[in-house]
Design an enzyme around this catalytic site. Structure first.
Site, mmCIF file in Angstrom:
data_model
loop_
_atom_site.group_PDB
_atom_site.id
_atom_site.type_symbol
_atom_site.label_atom_id
_atom_site.label_comp_id
_atom_site.label_asym_id
_atom_site.label_seq_id
_atom_site.Cartn_x
_atom_site.Cartn_y
_atom_site.Cartn_z
ATOM 1 N N HIS A 31 -8.043 0.691 7.626
ATOM 2 C CA HIS A 31 -8.103 1.482 7.100
ATOM 3 C C HIS A 31 -9.606 2.625 7.729
ATOM 4 O O HIS A 31 -10.332 2.030 7.724
ATOM 5 C CB HIS A 31 -8.092 2.032 5.984
ATOM 6 C CG HIS A 31 -7.055 1.342 4.869
ATOM 7 N ND1 HIS A 31 -6.938 1.468 3.864
ATOM 8 C CD2 HIS A 31 -5.932 1.731 5.443
ATOM 9 C CE1 HIS A 31 -6.001 1.448 3.337
ATOM 10 N NE2 HIS A 31 -5.243 0.782 4.573
ATOM 11 N N PHE A 32 -9.780 3.692 7.555
ATOM 12 C CA PHE A 32 -10.647 4.240 8.646
ATOM 13 C C PHE A 32 -10.867 5.564 8.406
ATOM 14 O O PHE A 32 -9.544 6.221 8.026
ATOM 15 C CB PHE A 32 -10.638 4.309 10.357
ATOM 16 C CG PHE A 32 -9.238 4.797 10.984
ATOM 17 C CD1 PHE A 32 -9.044 5.965 11.147
ATOM 18 C CD2 PHE A 32 -8.105 4.030 11.197
ATOM 19 C CE1 PHE A 32 -7.741 6.487 11.813
ATOM 20 C CE2 PHE A 32 -6.782 4.597 12.055
ATOM 21 C CZ PHE A 32 -6.858 6.268 12.042
ATOM 22 N N ASP B 222 0.841 -0.801 0.246
ATOM 23 C CA ASP B 222 0.468 -0.016 -0.370
ATOM 24 C C ASP B 222 1.224 1.030 0.240
ATOM 25 O O ASP B 222 0.910 1.723 1.280
ATOM 26 C CB ASP B 222 -1.130 -0.406 0.953
ATOM 27 C CG ASP B 222 -2.015 1.090 1.137
ATOM 28 O OD1 ASP B 222 -2.585 1.584 0.246
ATOM 29 O OD2 ASP B 222 -2.954 1.109 2.099
ATOM 30 N N HIS C 88 4.228 4.003 13.143
ATOM 31 C CA HIS C 88 3.355 4.502 12.616
ATOM 32 C C HIS C 88 1.544 4.174 13.599
ATOM 33 O O HIS C 88 0.750 4.307 12.932
ATOM 34 C CB HIS C 88 3.058 3.966 10.570
ATOM 35 C CG HIS C 88 2.169 2.956 11.013
ATOM 36 N ND1 HIS C 88 2.521 1.136 11.878
ATOM 37 C CD2 HIS C 88 1.641 1.809 10.445
ATOM 38 C CE1 HIS C 88 1.805 0.571 11.344
ATOM 39 N NE2 HIS C 88 1.659 0.882 10.101
ATOM 40 N N ALA D 185 0.024 1.604 16.796
ATOM 41 C CA ALA D 185 0.144 0.169 18.676
ATOM 42 C C ALA D 185 1.012 -0.860 17.203
ATOM 43 O O ALA D 185 2.162 -0.998 18.115
ATOM 44 C CB ALA D 185 -1.194 0.691 18.783
#
Length: 473
Positions: free
Chosen positions: A228-229, A147, A395, A397
């Site tokens: 993704h959120f 990605d 980037h 947890a």
């Protein structure tokens, strides 16, 4: 157990070495082809001992051919360094051995200059997620990741925190109306947005990228699956930040996380295969195949990677602008940073290519965003420019357990209780994204106090993620 999978240790017990023959055998085993486990092991043993007898066999011929040519393949293989270059590990106690082993292998590449492992690190493909690697004039597609340019984007609005509770249903509707999620998902032609990124000349001059333009346009302003959120939350500044110009207080904020969608994934797949064909590395390092930036292929990937990064940024820009318009609010601050990328930077006085696969740039005074999970806080940070970390930080947890393990072991009732306890509305997502599947963000942040200063804290409240089980992340 009859159907227990065959792994590399099983093959080594038969006499196989950790080389390309083992890789071919494991690929054949994935299909199993009607053989029981014991029958498959017996076949693998026979092929190893008598490869000539299997050159016409429909199933085992690829393995036999590799075994017969293994010596010549070894002569064509690029040699690794005898021992890995030393590197710094942050939060080592919380990092799985598989990630450390992958980093050790990366540090033996002939192009490697320096490396570091961030406290959220876990095993990936090639370079571990959370791995930072500086190389000499070479780029590793799997060191960047699938990605490409995946990033965080934060908008802090000129609305108080109290706005969220008073307008909860409105904010939920704004999220649902202005976002789209899931692997392969996008917008219908009449819904599509235009953006300058689609005018990049590569969409005309580069055959592969030209073929992806319609997909890029379709998916512009959408988000992937997996982790993704897009979420509304409360941003708290405990003191005024002079550089951002934001006063002490609690504000409504929007945080998003996703990357370059199908465009980036296709670029990554194409150039990873190309790198593996050109750069013949030993079996254990094959996913770290690299492209020399002096070559046409290396330059092509560099341009394509940068386009994918620009496209990922454009997706966030579209999302944030649509939601800002829906709110009718003004902006106090907008911050964005990316990972899964490679940068040309200075390290110890020389130019290097810094790969940050799941790691946040944290150069001196560089702003970054480090999220926790759907039910734990994220942090707006300012980098300290620590050279041992190659100017990087975590980037997020980082995963504590695999997606499969999370789905099998975590209880839906525990997730619902946790969301209630934290006052969080969840739109979409599955058990593989439950907060319990991630490391404790506070432990991760404590392991990188030498890398970043915390500027503000973000607490998620209305979270939208993919609800179709897709795994694009």
């Amino acid at each position: 157990m009859e159907n227990k999978r065959i792994n590399g240790n099983d093959l080594m017990a038969l006499g196989y070495k950790e080389n390309h023959a083992m890789g071919v055998a494991l690929k054949i085993n994935k299909k199993r082809l009607g053989f029981s486990r014991d029958e498959m092991l017996a076949n693998f043993k026979n092929v190893l001992e008598n490869p000539e007898s299997y050159v016409a066999d429909k199933i085992f011929r690829p393995l036999a051919e590799v075994l017969l040519n293994i010596d010549s393949m070894a002569r064509e293989t690029i040699a690794l360094k005898e021992s890995p270059v030393s590197y710094t590990v942050y939060g080592e106690a919380q990092i799985e051995e598989g990630a450390k082993k992958q980093m050790d292998i990366a540090m033996t590449l002939p192009i490697t200059v320096a490396g570091a492992l961030m406290p959220d690190a876990h095993q990936g493909y090639g370079l571990p997620i959370g791995g930072v690697l500086a190389t000499q004039n070479a780029i590793i597609p799997y060191g960047v990741g699938v990605d490409i340019g995946c990033r965080m984007a934060l908008s802090v609005f000129d609305l108080p925190a109290s706005y969220l509770e008073a307008n909860h249903d409105k904010l939920k509707e704004i999220l649902m109306s202005n976002t789209r999620f899931g692997a392969g998902k996008g917008y219908l032609k009449q819904e599509r947005m235009d953006h300058a990124v689609l005018d990049n000349p590569l969409f005309k001059t580069h055959a592969l990228i030209r073929s992806l333009k319609d997909k890029a346009w379709t998916q512009l302003g959408s988000s992937g699956g997996g982790n993704h959120f897009v979420e509304f939350g409360i941003m708290e500044f405990t003191e005024k930040d002079e550089s951002l110009g934001v006063e002490r207080g609690r504000y409504l904020a929007l945080l998003s996380h996703s990357g370059s969608r199908g465009l980036g994934a296709t670029i990554a797949d194409h150039y990873t295969k190309l790198a593996k064909a050109i750069c013949r590395l030993p079996y254990q390092a094959q996913n770290l195949a690299y492209l020399d930036l002096h070559t046409e292929e290396g330059q092509e990937y560099w341009l394509a990677m940068n386009l994918a990064g620009d496209y990922a940024s454009a997706c966030h820009e579209v999302i944030h602008e649509k939601i800002k318009r829906g709110l009718g609010a003004g902006l106090l601050a907008k911050i964005e940073n990316h990972h899964n990328f490679a940068w040309k930077e200075q390290f110890e006085g020389e130019e290097v290519i810094v790969h940050r696969k799941g790691a946040t740039p944290a150069g001196k005074d560089t702003m970054g965003i480090i999220p926790g999970s759907m039910a734990t806080p994220g942090f707006l940070v300012r980098g300290k420019g620590e050279e041992l970390a190659i100017n990087s930080a975590s980037h997020g947890a980082g995963r504590l357990m695999s997606r499969t393990q999370a789905i099998k072991t975590l209880a839906d009732s525990d997730l619902k209780q946790m969301l209630r306890d934290h006052g969080i509305t969840l739109l979409g997502a599955g058990m593989d994204e439950a907060p319990m599947a991630y490391k404790d963000i506070h432990t991760v942040m404590a392991a990188q106090v030498d890398l970043v200063d915390v500027v503000a804290t973000f607490s998620p409240k209305i979270v939208r993620m993919a609800d179709d089980g897709s795994r694009e992340d």
